[in-house]
Design a protein around this motif. Structure first.
Motif, mmCIF file in Angstrom:
data_model
loop_
_atom_site.group_PDB
_atom_site.id
_atom_site.type_symbol
_atom_site.label_atom_id
_atom_site.label_comp_id
_atom_site.label_asym_id
_atom_site.label_seq_id
_atom_site.Cartn_x
_atom_site.Cartn_y
_atom_site.Cartn_z
ATOM 1 N N ARG A 13 0.857 -1.187 0.000
ATOM 2 C CA ARG A 13 0.000 0.000 0.000
ATOM 3 C C ARG A 13 0.893 1.237 0.000
ATOM 4 O O ARG A 13 1.786 1.363 0.845
ATOM 5 N N VAL A 14 0.664 2.100 -0.963
ATOM 6 C CA VAL A 14 1.477 3.303 -1.107
ATOM 7 C C VAL A 14 0.595 4.516 -0.855
ATOM 8 O O VAL A 14 -0.413 4.714 -1.540
ATOM 9 N N GLU A 15 0.975 5.313 0.119
ATOM 10 C CA GLU A 15 0.221 6.526 0.459
ATOM 11 C C GLU A 15 0.800 7.716 -0.307
ATOM 12 O O GLU A 15 2.003 7.978 -0.246
ATOM 13 N N THR A 16 -0.058 8.415 -1.024
ATOM 14 C CA THR A 16 0.349 9.667 -1.656
ATOM 15 C C THR A 16 -0.602 10.767 -1.194
ATOM 16 O O THR A 16 -1.592 10.504 -0.507
ATOM 17 N N GLU A 17 -0.317 11.978 -1.609
ATOM 18 C CA GLU A 17 -1.190 13.088 -1.228
ATOM 19 C C GLU A 17 -2.560 12.991 -1.883
ATOM 20 O O GLU A 17 -3.508 13.653 -1.448
ATOM 21 N N ARG A 18 -2.678 12.156 -2.920
ATOM 22 C CA ARG A 18 -3.945 12.028 -3.632
ATOM 23 C C ARG A 18 -4.725 10.773 -3.259
ATOM 24 O O ARG A 18 -5.961 10.797 -3.234
ATOM 25 N N LEU A 19 -4.017 9.661 -3.007
ATOM 26 C CA LEU A 19 -4.725 8.385 -2.912
ATOM 27 C C LEU A 19 -3.878 7.355 -2.176
ATOM 28 O O LEU A 19 -2.664 7.289 -2.364
ATOM 29 N N ALA A 20 -4.544 6.545 -1.353
ATOM 30 C CA ALA A 20 -3.911 5.351 -0.803
ATOM 31 C C ALA A 20 -4.090 4.242 -1.838
ATOM 32 O O ALA A 20 -5.213 3.792 -2.092
ATOM 33 N N THR A 21 -2.984 3.839 -2.460
ATOM 34 C CA THR A 21 -3.037 2.962 -3.625
ATOM 35 C C THR A 21 -2.505 1.577 -3.307
ATOM 36 O O THR A 21 -1.395 1.430 -2.775
ATOM 37 N N PRO A 55 10.764 -11.252 -17.012
ATOM 38 C CA PRO A 55 12.149 -11.368 -16.523
ATOM 39 C C PRO A 55 12.374 -10.518 -15.281
ATOM 40 O O PRO A 55 11.774 -9.457 -15.105
ATOM 41 N N ASP A 56 13.284 -10.981 -14.424
ATOM 42 C CA ASP A 56 13.531 -10.298 -13.161
ATOM 43 C C ASP A 56 14.187 -8.937 -13.333
ATOM 44 O O ASP A 56 14.236 -8.151 -12.379
ATOM 45 N N ASP A 57 14.716 -8.639 -14.526
ATOM 46 C CA ASP A 57 15.393 -7.353 -14.688
ATOM 47 C C ASP A 57 14.428 -6.201 -14.963
ATOM 48 O O ASP A 57 14.856 -5.084 -15.238
ATOM 49 N N TYR A 58 13.126 -6.474 -14.892
ATOM 50 C CA TYR A 58 12.134 -5.408 -14.927
ATOM 51 C C TYR A 58 11.671 -5.093 -13.513
ATOM 52 O O TYR A 58 11.524 -5.989 -12.674
ATOM 53 N N ARG A 59 11.418 -3.814 -13.264
ATOM 54 C CA ARG A 59 10.734 -3.403 -12.040
ATOM 55 C C ARG A 59 9.287 -3.135 -12.424
ATOM 56 O O ARG A 59 8.977 -2.124 -13.052
ATOM 57 N N VAL A 60 8.398 -4.050 -12.061
ATOM 58 C CA VAL A 60 7.013 -3.982 -12.513
ATOM 59 C C VAL A 60 6.125 -3.514 -11.370
ATOM 60 O O VAL A 60 6.187 -4.059 -10.257
ATOM 61 N N VAL A 61 5.307 -2.518 -11.656
ATOM 62 C CA VAL A 61 4.306 -2.053 -10.697
ATOM 63 C C VAL A 61 2.941 -2.065 -11.392
ATOM 64 O O VAL A 61 2.823 -1.699 -12.556
ATOM 65 N N ALA A 62 1.942 -2.529 -10.669
ATOM 66 C CA ALA A 62 0.577 -2.584 -11.212
ATOM 67 C C ALA A 62 -0.371 -2.052 -10.147
ATOM 68 O O ALA A 62 -0.725 -2.769 -9.202
ATOM 69 N N PRO A 63 -0.775 -0.789 -10.257
ATOM 70 C CA PRO A 63 -1.656 -0.200 -9.248
ATOM 71 C C PRO A 63 -3.124 -0.505 -9.506
ATOM 72 O O PRO A 63 -3.544 -0.708 -10.652
ATOM 73 N N ASP A 64 -3.896 -0.544 -8.441
ATOM 74 C CA ASP A 64 -5.353 -0.495 -8.563
ATOM 75 C C ASP A 64 -5.754 0.972 -8.675
ATOM 76 O O ASP A 64 -5.367 1.803 -7.841
ATOM 77 N N LEU A 65 -6.511 1.313 -9.697
ATOM 78 C CA LEU A 65 -7.004 2.673 -9.838
ATOM 79 C C LEU A 65 -8.000 2.998 -8.723
ATOM 80 O O LEU A 65 -8.533 2.089 -8.068
ATOM 81 N N ARG A 66 -8.265 4.265 -8.513
ATOM 82 C CA ARG A 66 -9.195 4.661 -7.447
ATOM 83 C C ARG A 66 -10.553 3.991 -7.647
ATOM 84 O O ARG A 66 -11.104 3.939 -8.751
ATOM 85 N N GLY A 67 -11.059 3.423 -6.550
ATOM 86 C CA GLY A 67 -12.354 2.758 -6.623
ATOM 87 C C GLY A 67 -12.296 1.329 -7.133
ATOM 88 O O GLY A 67 -13.341 0.694 -7.298
ATOM 89 N N PHE A 68 -11.094 0.814 -7.345
ATOM 90 C CA PHE A 68 -10.936 -0.557 -7.833
ATOM 91 C C PHE A 68 -9.994 -1.324 -6.912
ATOM 92 O O PHE A 68 -9.086 -0.749 -6.294
ATOM 93 N N GLY A 69 -10.194 -2.641 -6.852
ATOM 94 C CA GLY A 69 -9.297 -3.488 -6.089
ATOM 95 C C GLY A 69 -9.169 -3.046 -4.651
ATOM 96 O O GLY A 69 -10.144 -2.730 -3.976
ATOM 97 N N GLY A 70 -7.919 -2.979 -4.186
ATOM 98 C CA GLY A 70 -7.661 -2.618 -2.799
ATOM 99 C C GLY A 70 -7.326 -1.172 -2.581
ATOM 100 O O GLY A 70 -6.964 -0.780 -1.464
ATOM 101 N N SER A 71 -7.428 -0.340 -3.614
ATOM 102 C CA SER A 71 -7.126 1.078 -3.456
ATOM 103 C C SER A 71 -8.276 1.822 -2.795
ATOM 104 O O SER A 71 -9.413 1.342 -2.755
ATOM 105 N N LEU A 92 1.716 8.610 -7.623
ATOM 106 C CA LEU A 92 2.296 7.311 -7.286
ATOM 107 C C LEU A 92 3.721 7.196 -7.824
ATOM 108 O O LEU A 92 4.632 6.773 -7.101
ATOM 109 N N PHE A 93 3.929 7.568 -9.082
ATOM 110 C CA PHE A 93 5.263 7.474 -9.677
ATOM 111 C C PHE A 93 6.253 8.352 -8.922
ATOM 112 O O PHE A 93 7.409 7.962 -8.696
ATOM 113 N N ASP A 94 5.811 9.542 -8.536
ATOM 114 C CA ASP A 94 6.688 10.430 -7.764
ATOM 115 C C ASP A 94 7.068 9.797 -6.432
ATOM 116 O O ASP A 94 8.233 9.846 -6.012
ATOM 117 N N GLU A 95 6.099 9.203 -5.776
ATOM 118 C CA GLU A 95 6.366 8.579 -4.479
ATOM 119 C C GLU A 95 7.320 7.397 -4.608
ATOM 120 O O GLU A 95 8.166 7.159 -3.724
#
Length: 351
Positions: A13-21, A55-71, A92-95
């Motif tokens: 869970r990533v907290e930003t000024e806009r959304l807990a994602t 492949p492990d050499d990617y840093r993959v992030v997949a967020p739930d948009l607001r109102g979806f999933g666990g966000s 989110l990217f900035d954080e």
């Protein structure tokens, strides 16, 4: 949800000024960054199997948009198109310290990716559009984006199936009738040849049922219209945000710099196509919506033709794009043909 994830994928869970994602992550924290954006009535959980196989050499992030999933559930201001979503992504990217990355968007997520490219082209190394919605929004336009009705009747939140919305709100994971989320997933999210692994199917249906339902989220509000089919978009919620009344990313043609674009789709897609079962014009033509005024007034939206037209113009103006069509595949190439999709994606990102 974390308990049903593949071993290589974790949730945080990533907290930003806009959304807990809620964000799914995989790969090397110092690897090449890639963000995967899910579609409507789904969540990042629909990416998890692909993430585990990258492949492990990617840093993959997949967020739930607001109102979806666990966000966090926050309302969507449809009058801004999908910018509530894109601005959440920027925060989110900035954080996470992601200054430049590849952005992969599926369905409505493709629409989010196009809007993000318009607003922040300098932050994108690549754009991948998977079964993407049209740059001219969802429903109610002719090939060049001209609205069929002045108030954009026939698009937005009023077009959602009421029974499906009720089942979604109730968290119905059964397969008892045509309007249950499970039945809709099997009928429309994939092509007729695809067979889900039962456990994965359960996880996907549960993810669908994590969608926040209401006027501020899915599907959104609606207003009466004097024009066929009698309903026009309101100002709130997801389906209104992608109505052509508020959404138009044909300006993608003019961005600078122009990241390379990969467009992947299935030829059996019934959600995004030139004959979409979710488009009022096509439903009217097929006799599913009564009193259709005819093709000269409200034709089916040529979604794929519109996307191709805009991407061709993008290439003419100095960009580049590749279109890949998967045979006998529906709305989810990354799920239906995971091996081919993975190879296509990694090859494109490596170029």
């Amino acid at each position: 949800m974390a308990s049903d994830l593949p071993d290589a994928v974790t949730a945080r869970r990533v907290e930003t000024e806009r959304l807990a994602t809620n964000v799914l992550v995989s790969g090397d924290p110092d690897g090449t960054p890639v963000c995967l954006v899910h579609g409507n009535v789904s969540s990042a959980r629909f990416w998890a199997e692909l993430m585990a196989d990258l492949p492990d050499d990617y840093r993959v992030v997949a967020p739930d948009l607001r109102g979806f999933g666990g966000s966090e559930t926050k309302p969507v201001d449809a009058t801004r198109g999908v910018r509530d979503f894109t601005e959440d992504l920027t925060a989110l990217f900035d954080e996470l310290g992601l200054e430049r990355l590849a952005l992969v968007g599926w369905s409505i997520g493709g629409g989010v990716a196009m809007q993000y490219a318009i607003d922040h082209p300098e932050r994108l190394s690549d754009v991948v559009l998977v079964s993407t919605m049209s740059p001219y929004g969802f429903g109610g336009t002719t090939r060049d984006g001209t609205p069929c009705r002045p108030d954009h009747a026939g698009t937005g939140g009023g077009l959602a199936n009421d029974e499906f919305v009720e089942r979604l709100a109730a968290g119905d994971t059964s397969a008892e009738d045509d309007a249950s989320p499970r039945t809709v997933m099997h009928a429309f999210y994939v092509g007729p040849a695809h067979e889900f692994d039962p456990e994965t199917a359960d996880a996907y249906v549960e993810a669908m049922c994590d969608t926040a339902v209401g006027d501020g989220n899915y599907p959104g509000d609606a207003v009466a219209s004097e024009h066929w089919p009698g309903v026009a978009p309101g100002e709130h919620g997801v389906l209104n945000a992608v109505s052509p009344k508020y959404y138009d990313t044909s300006g993608l043609v003019d961005i600078d710099p122009k990241p390379p674009v990969l467009w992947v789709r299935g030829d059996a897609d019934m959600i995004v196509s030139d004959t979409s079962f979710f488009d009022a014009g096509y439903l009217g033509q097929a006799g599913e919506l009564p009193d259709w005024p005819g093709e000269d007034v409200f034709p089916p939206q040529p979604m794929n033709e519109q996307t191709r037209d805009v991407l061709e113009a993008y290439a003419t103006e100095g960009g580049s794009y590749t279109e890949e069509v998967f045979a006998d595949v529906g709305h989810s190439p990354h799920i239906e043909r995971p091996g081919r999709f993975r190879e296509l994606l990694t090859g494109f990102l490596a170029d």
